[in-house]
Design a protein around this motif. Structure first.
Motif, mmCIF file in Angstrom:
data_model
loop_
_atom_site.group_PDB
_atom_site.id
_atom_site.type_symbol
_atom_site.label_atom_id
_atom_site.label_comp_id
_atom_site.label_asym_id
_atom_site.label_seq_id
_atom_site.Cartn_x
_atom_site.Cartn_y
_atom_site.Cartn_z
ATOM 1 N N LEU A 1 -30.973 43.338 1.550
ATOM 2 C CA LEU A 1 -31.080 42.692 2.860
ATOM 3 C C LEU A 1 -30.769 41.205 2.733
ATOM 4 N N ALA A 2 -31.367 40.552 1.755
ATOM 5 C CA ALA A 2 -31.159 39.115 1.563
ATOM 6 C C ALA A 2 -29.691 38.803 1.283
ATOM 7 N N ARG A 3 -29.065 39.609 0.409
ATOM 8 C CA ARG A 3 -27.656 39.352 0.064
ATOM 9 C C ARG A 3 -26.728 39.579 1.251
ATOM 10 N N ALA A 4 -27.084 40.501 2.135
ATOM 11 C CA ALA A 4 -26.218 40.812 3.280
ATOM 12 C C ALA A 4 -26.375 39.812 4.418
ATOM 13 N N ILE A 5 -27.625 39.413 4.682
ATOM 14 C CA ILE A 5 -27.887 38.636 5.898
ATOM 15 C C ILE A 5 -27.613 37.147 5.736
ATOM 16 N N MET A 6 -27.724 36.633 4.511
ATOM 17 C CA MET A 6 -27.587 35.188 4.311
ATOM 18 C C MET A 6 -26.171 34.676 4.625
ATOM 19 N N VAL B 1 -33.613 32.314 8.615
ATOM 20 C CA VAL B 1 -33.540 33.680 8.104
ATOM 21 C C VAL B 1 -34.499 33.891 6.930
ATOM 22 N N ILE B 2 -34.568 32.923 6.018
ATOM 23 C CA ILE B 2 -35.484 33.058 4.880
ATOM 24 C C ILE B 2 -36.928 33.152 5.371
ATOM 25 N N MET C 1 -30.994 37.043 13.952
ATOM 26 C CA MET C 1 -31.025 37.451 12.555
ATOM 27 C C MET C 1 -32.440 37.364 11.978
ATOM 28 N N GLN C 2 -33.240 36.415 12.451
ATOM 29 C CA GLN C 2 -34.613 36.307 11.962
ATOM 30 C C GLN C 2 -35.430 37.541 12.339
ATOM 31 N N THR C 3 -35.239 38.032 13.549
ATOM 32 C CA THR C 3 -35.934 39.250 13.982
ATOM 33 C C THR C 3 -35.572 40.432 13.100
ATOM 34 N N ALA C 4 -34.266 40.604 12.849
ATOM 35 C CA ALA C 4 -33.817 41.702 11.986
ATOM 36 C C ALA C 4 -34.359 41.539 10.574
ATOM 37 N N ALA C 5 -34.328 40.315 10.057
ATOM 38 C CA ALA C 5 -34.791 40.050 8.694
ATOM 39 C C ALA C 5 -36.274 40.366 8.541
#
Length: 451
Positions: free
Chosen positions: A316-321, A375-376, A293-297
């Motif tokens: 992106l932030a709302r979806a991935i977290m 992720v952040i 997920m970090q790579t995608a973020a």
């Protein structure tokens, strides 16, 4: 947004899964040789993180620059950065080759490795780090490809590398022996090099992988450096270094913390070192969702910033977290349940199994919390904000993990469990700091307050 996130994340997850599987097999195959061999291999493993993470930090500068260039539609600018990445690989790869070979005899001493296995650990380290130029190419060129959304090519090269490593392990670690296959005895040739064989297998695989990723980059339709100038270009390198340098200091400082942490654990003896090494290896598999997920973020955040699309970045932030938290809850739960079974894959020593299972179950509880800062930090890397993560990580590593472990081990006479307790405290502090920064909105350079 979710299909795009998964399309970028799953190849990285699979690549990480393969690397972890090889770590499992490496540890298991060396473990057959005994606790002494496991300790010799694991005693310098944190130096591997120090070297690898420092090089990865340099590649983050290229990731931010290239992903933002692609988001802005500046493909030629991205290709210029690719050529600069080639120069960087040559400079950094040669420098680290000289350093690692020159310091190979001193590293086990600095790591407080038991004198009885220092020579073995030094030999393993020397062989493993000889092909540093190719390892550097693997890390930096892989990141360049991910920056343009190509996560499949690094995955394919990574899978091939790991298969080669496993096969070579089988022939180089053990001596020639007879194996029963389908009721028939088959003579399997072997070099019988033991720990040195494991290092040689990895070194050869790294070399092949470095050559393969270089060829893939050179032929890539979107980001090939072919035809570009290979002279140092300040216009490209300056913004890359602006992002990379804080990240490099962060990773160097935190990885140096890992070295200090492992050094203190090594001082507890072979059993603690072996249990720590095995538990670390097992735990690494359960971070895979986070790193994917970090790579995608990072890639998507860079694209959104390059396109000046605040709605896409916020989405992106709302979806991935929540997705990341859910995945890490599942992985943490599985780690807690299967901890003893997983430790037994690598050791039959009752003390190691008991100690390793205890620390794994402790850290399993903190997995969901650790996933959030991963992720952040990825999103912040993509938008080029690396100073704040540097501060957070250094404070957490040295203020909580290292200071706490020093007090527990050297002043209070406690053992491995207390050290892992300090590690969990470090993870929880990162969660608090990164979550607070995210909620404040300061991570996003396109918010009205920061224009």
């Amino acid at each position: 947004m979710l299909p795009i996130i998964f399309s970028l994340a799953w190849p990285t997850m699979l690549e990480q899964l393969m690397q972890t599987a090889v770590q499992y097999m490496d540890t298991g195959m060396v473990g057959v040789l005994g606790t002494r061999a496991t300790a010799a291999v694991g005693a310098t493993s944190t130096v591997n993180w120090l070297i690898g993470s420092t090089i990865s930090a340099i590649s983050v500068g290229f990731l931010a620059y290239i992903s933002q260039s692609m988001g802005a539609g500046k493909k030629q600018q991205a290709k210029k950065a690719s050529a600069q990445a080639v120069i960087t690989v040559l400079i950094v790869g040669i420098l680290f080759t000289i350093l690692t070979i020159g310091l190979s005899s001193k590293v086990p001493v600095w790591m407080q490795v038991d004198p009885s296995i220092q020579r073995l650990a030094s030999s393993y380290f020397l062989i493993l780090y000889s092909p540093m130029l190719f390892r550097t190419a693997n890390i930096i060129f892989g990141t360049v490809l991910r920056a343009v959304g190509d996560t499949k090519t690094p995955m394919q090269v990574g899978v091939a590398f790991n298969v080669i490593n496993i096969v070579l392990n089988y022939f180089l670690i053990y001596s020639t022996r007879t194996v029963s296959i389908g009721g028939k005895n088959v003579l399997i040739p072997g070099a019988g090099w033991g720990v040195q064989g494991a290092a040689a297998a990895s070194a050869i695989a790294y070399t092949i992988g470095g050559i393969a990723i270089t060829v893939k980059l050179w032929k890539h339709p979107d980001i090939s450096p072919k035809g570009q100038s290979f002279k140092l270009d300040k216009a490209v390198l300056k913004p890359c270094l602006k992002v990379a340098v804080p990240n490099m200091f962060q990773r160097f400082a935190t990885s140096l913390g890992y070295v200090a942490f492992a050094s203190m654990i090594n001082s507890l003896g072979e059993t603690a070192t072996a249990a720590h090494t095995i538990a670390n290896t097992v735990e690494s598999a359960f971070y895979i969702p986070g790193w994917g997920m970090q790579t995608a973020a990072a890639t998507l955040a860079g694209n959104a910033l390059g396109a000046n699309d605040n709605k896409k970045l916020s989405g992106l932030a709302r979806a991935i977290m929540p997705l990341e938290i859910g995945l890490m809850v599942v992985s943490g739960g599985l780690l807690f349940i299967f901890a003893p079974v997983l430790i037994r894959l690598f050791s039959s020593d009752d003390q190691i199994i008991s100690l390793g299972s205890t620390v794994l179950r402790m850290v399993a509880v903190s997995e969901p919390f650790y996933g959030v800062p991963i992720v952040i930090e990825g999103m912040m890397q993509g938008v080029g904000k690396t100073v704040t993560p540097f501060v957070f990580n250094v404070v957490g590593m040295w203020g909580v993990r290292i200071l706490g472990t020093f007090v527990c081990i050297h002043m209070l006479g406690m053992g491995l469990i207390s050290a892992w307790g300090c590690m969990i405290g470090h993870n929880l502090l990162l969660f608090i700091l990164f979550a607070g920064h995210y909620l404040s909105g300061k991570w996003n350079p396109m918010t009205s307050a920061h224009r």
